[in-house]
Design an enzyme around this catalytic site. Sequence first.
Site, PDB file in Angstrom:
ATOM      1  N   LEU A  36      79.868  75.217  33.726  1.00 22.68           N
ATOM      2  CA  LEU A  36      79.815  74.100  34.664  1.00 22.68           C
ATOM      3  C   LEU A  36      79.873  74.563  36.121  1.00 22.68           C
ATOM      4  O   LEU A  36      79.239  73.962  36.996  1.00 22.68           O
ATOM      5  CB  LEU A  36      80.950  73.120  34.364  1.00 22.68           C
ATOM      6  CG  LEU A  36      80.938  71.823  35.171  1.00 22.68           C
ATOM      7  CD1 LEU A  36      79.626  71.073  34.995  1.00 22.68           C
ATOM      8  CD2 LEU A  36      82.118  70.949  34.791  1.00 22.68           C
ATOM      9  N   TYR A  54      74.809  69.876  27.281  1.00 24.77           N
ATOM     10  CA  TYR A  54      74.363  69.655  25.898  1.00 24.77           C
ATOM     11  C   TYR A  54      75.397  68.849  25.113  1.00 24.77           C
ATOM     12  O   TYR A  54      75.055  67.891  24.401  1.00 24.77           O
ATOM     13  CB  TYR A  54      74.126  71.010  25.235  1.00 24.77           C
ATOM     14  CG  TYR A  54      73.536  70.945  23.847  1.00 24.77           C
ATOM     15  CD1 TYR A  54      72.196  70.606  23.655  1.00 24.77           C
ATOM     16  CD2 TYR A  54      74.310  71.250  22.721  1.00 24.77           C
ATOM     17  CE1 TYR A  54      71.648  70.568  22.376  1.00 24.77           C
ATOM     18  CE2 TYR A  54      73.773  71.213  21.451  1.00 24.77           C
ATOM     19  CZ  TYR A  54      72.434  70.868  21.280  1.00 24.77           C
ATOM     20  OH  TYR A  54      71.904  70.829  20.010  1.00 24.77           O
ATOM     21  N   ASN A 112      64.582  63.707  16.928  1.00 28.39           N
ATOM     22  CA  ASN A 112      64.975  65.105  16.747  1.00 28.39           C
ATOM     23  C   ASN A 112      64.819  65.924  18.021  1.00 28.39           C
ATOM     24  O   ASN A 112      65.566  66.879  18.232  1.00 28.39           O
ATOM     25  CB  ASN A 112      64.119  65.729  15.628  1.00 28.39           C
ATOM     26  CG  ASN A 112      64.187  67.242  15.657  1.00 28.39           C
ATOM     27  OD1 ASN A 112      65.188  67.844  15.271  1.00 28.39           O
ATOM     28  ND2 ASN A 112      63.123  67.877  16.148  1.00 28.39           N
ATOM     29  N   ALA A 113      63.880  65.568  18.884  1.00 29.59           N
ATOM     30  CA  ALA A 113      63.571  66.398  20.061  1.00 29.59           C
ATOM     31  C   ALA A 113      64.818  66.605  20.916  1.00 29.59           C
ATOM     32  O   ALA A 113      65.589  65.680  21.177  1.00 29.59           O
ATOM     33  CB  ALA A 113      62.474  65.734  20.887  1.00 29.59           C
ATOM     34  N   LYS A 173      74.943  65.207  23.292  1.00 30.44           N
ATOM     35  CA  LYS A 173      75.084  65.023  21.846  1.00 30.44           C
ATOM     36  C   LYS A 173      76.259  64.099  21.501  1.00 30.44           C
ATOM     37  O   LYS A 173      76.186  63.340  20.523  1.00 30.44           O
ATOM     38  CB  LYS A 173      75.229  66.382  21.165  1.00 30.44           C
ATOM     39  CG  LYS A 173      73.963  67.251  21.265  1.00 30.44           C
ATOM     40  CD  LYS A 173      72.741  66.531  20.674  1.00 30.44           C
ATOM     41  CE  LYS A 173      71.510  67.407  20.644  1.00 30.44           C
ATOM     42  NZ  LYS A 173      70.329  66.712  20.050  1.00 30.44           N
TER      43      LYS A 173
END
Length: 458
Positions: free
Chosen positions: A301, A360, A292-293, A364
Site C-alpha cells: 500500500l 485485490y 470470472n474476469a 474480492k
Amino acid sequence: MVKAPQTDTYTALVNQPLGQKLAGALGLPRPAVLRRYEPGQALVEGSVLVLGGGHAADEAAAVLLDWGLDVRRQSAPADRYGAVVACYDDAGTPADLSATTLQLGAVQRKLGPSARVVTVYRDPLGSDRPAVRAARQGVEGLTRSLAHEMRRGATANGIVLGEHTALSAPGATGALRFLLSAKSAFVSGQFIPVSSDAGALPRDWEKPLAGKVAVVTGAARGIGAAIAATLHRDGATIVGVDVPAAGEALAGVVNSLAGTALQLDITAADAGERILAHCAERHGRLDIVVHNAGITRDKKLANMDAARWDSVLAVNIESQLAMNRVFLAAVGQGMVADELRIASLASTSGIAGNAGQTNYAASKAGVMGMVSATAELMSTAETAGGGTINAVAPGFIETEMTARMPMATREVARRLNSLQQGGRPVDVAEAIAYLVSDAAGGTSGSTLRVCGQGMMGA
C-alpha cells in the site's frame, strides 16, 4: 478439458513407492492423488454409511438408494466405506452430538482414498435457544476439525439446512450429490447453506445444464477457459467474453466448444447491454452469467498508485456491479431467464488478506459483499424471478499466474492446506458449474471456498 499449466512433481514423486518411503522416513508431506470427476464414473467408490436418528438420515438413505448406491445404516466390522453421511438435524443440545460423532470416529479408519464425509445440520441462527444453537454450531466445529484429520485425499464438508428445509429438497439433494462426488475434490472443511426448497434436480445428472446459455467473462485462458469447458460438458451453450487483445485465444476456446465469442472490455459503460445484445442475436436467451474476469496489480500500500488501485477495483468488482444492474433489469422481459444464475470469482485473499494485495483483496471481499446483497434483491419477485447468485473463493490454484511465483514460495503455498497440494482450474470450474445449476437453487448469497481447506483465512 483445460489442463493445469504445470505439474506438481513433488506430489507425483511421493506417490511412487521409493518417494513414498523417502517422504515417510523424513516426515515430509505426502499429498494424495485426488479422485476427480470423469463422465460415467461411479458417484461414490464403495458403500455409504448413513448415521443419525433424525429425519435427515432417513431422507439421505432414501436419496442414496435412489441413486443406486450401497447404503448401510449400521457399521459392520468388515465394512469399508466410500462415504459417510452424518446427520445432526435433531440435535437439541451439545450432548446430542455424542452418539453420531463417536460412530463417525469409529469408522474413520475404514474410509477409502478420496472418501467423503458430509455432515448435515440446521442453521444455528435458526434458533434463539442457547442449547440448540450451541449444538448446531458444534457440528460446524467438529466438521472443520475432522477435515483437518482426513487422509489419502478424503474430505469433510457440511450441508446447513434452513429451519424448515428438508434434506430431500432439491437444493439440499443437489448439495449432497456435489459434496459426495469427485467434482468436489478440492473442497474440504466447507459448508453449503440450503435455505429454501427452490431449485430442481436435472433429468440427466451428466447434463445438468442442458439447454442453458452461459456467459463466461475472462474465458480466453486459465480458470475462465476451464469454466467454459466444464459448463459446456454439462450441456450449456457458451458465450465466451474477453478483451480484444485475447481475441485469438478466446476464439480457440469457444470454437472448440461450439460457442460464440464476444471481444469486450467489461469495464466499458455499455458492457452489460452488449452482452445482452449478443445473447439475443446469437442464442435468443441468457440463463447463466459467470463473472470470472479479473486482474492483479500487486504493490504494498505504501507504494500503491492510483492506476494500480483503480484498475483492479474497476475490473474485479465495479464492472460486475454495473453488468448485474443491466442483467437484473432485464429479468421478466423474456430474453433473460426468470431464474437467472450468477456466479462470481472471489478469492481467499478477500477473506484473509495478503501482503501486496490491498487492492485485490478489497475487490474480492467486495465480490462477496455484492453477492450477499444481490441475493436479497434476487429473492424478491419484483426485482428478479427467484434467481440465485453465489461466489467461489479459490485458494492456491495451479495457473499461469501461480506458475510465475518463486519456486520456494509456490511450494510452501501448495502445502498450506489440508490436502497438501494446489488445486486445478477444473476444481474451481466444477464448483461454479454446481452453483449455476438448478440443483443449487436453494443456495444464494454464499461464498464457497475451493482451497483444500487452506490455512489462510480458515
